[in-house]
Design an enzyme around this catalytic site. Sequence first.
Site, PDB file in Angstrom:
ATOM      1  N   GLY A  45     126.970  53.531 -48.948  1.00 63.13           N
ATOM      2  CA  GLY A  45     126.668  52.399 -49.810  1.00 63.13           C
ATOM      3  C   GLY A  45     127.837  51.436 -49.761  1.00 63.13           C
ATOM      4  CD  GLN A  50     132.725  49.215 -52.262  1.00 61.15           C
ATOM      5  OE1 GLN A  50     131.507  49.320 -52.207  1.00 61.15           O
ATOM      6  NE2 GLN A  50     133.541  50.189 -51.899  1.00 61.15           N
ATOM      7  CG  LEU A 107     133.571  52.979 -47.924  1.00 62.65           C
ATOM      8  CD1 LEU A 107     132.617  51.950 -47.328  1.00 62.65           C
ATOM      9  CD2 LEU A 107     134.102  53.925 -46.869  1.00 62.65           C
ATOM     10  CD  GLU A 149     127.938  51.549 -53.258  1.00 66.10           C
ATOM     11  OE1 GLU A 149     128.604  50.497 -53.362  1.00 66.10           O
ATOM     12  OE2 GLU A 149     128.412  52.593 -52.762  1.00 66.10           O
TER      13      GLU A 149
END
Length: 192
Positions: A45, A50, A107, A149
Amino acid sequence: MILPIVAYGAAVLREVCPDITPDYPNLKQLIDNMWETMYASNGVGLAAPQINRPIRLFVVDSRQIIDNLEEGEKNEFPGDEGIKQVFINAHIVDTDGDDWAYNEGCLSIPKVREDVYRPEKVTLRYVDENFQPQEQTFHGVTARVIFHEYDHIEGKLFIDYLKPLKKRLIKSRLDDISKGKIRVDYKMIFPK
């Protein structure tokens, strides 16, 4: 085009993101770039904050998780086939079911993984990439990825759910990430 991932400590990761309109500049290209960036970073995701875009947009491919489960593990998520989907202007309508733990990573917070408790189901109202209105309920690991997310577009991170002691134990790792003292195999932008 593969875009750099914003690292923990950047202000954009703490913004509550506004809805966008169908005329948002280069939206199709942005979505394509998000998919490419997510896959290049081995993610399941990716939310727009991000990649330094404070808007209500995220992409999810939970099929990767479902497809890689061992046969016995698939029983843990009955009926969850996984999805590959774009979510624009998502808003939670309802959550349901018992909270359950799952080891999450991000991430933007590389090399940190912790168990986070979230509800079994989430119902979202959103528009798809063609700006067609949708309302859908997701469960299992797919709901988990969506919750994660969705938090990004609300300015939250999975570490916000950790108990104070656990947060203290990972503080030095978080500080290293925000200072750029970490090596990953994808491009990152570190806070200044």
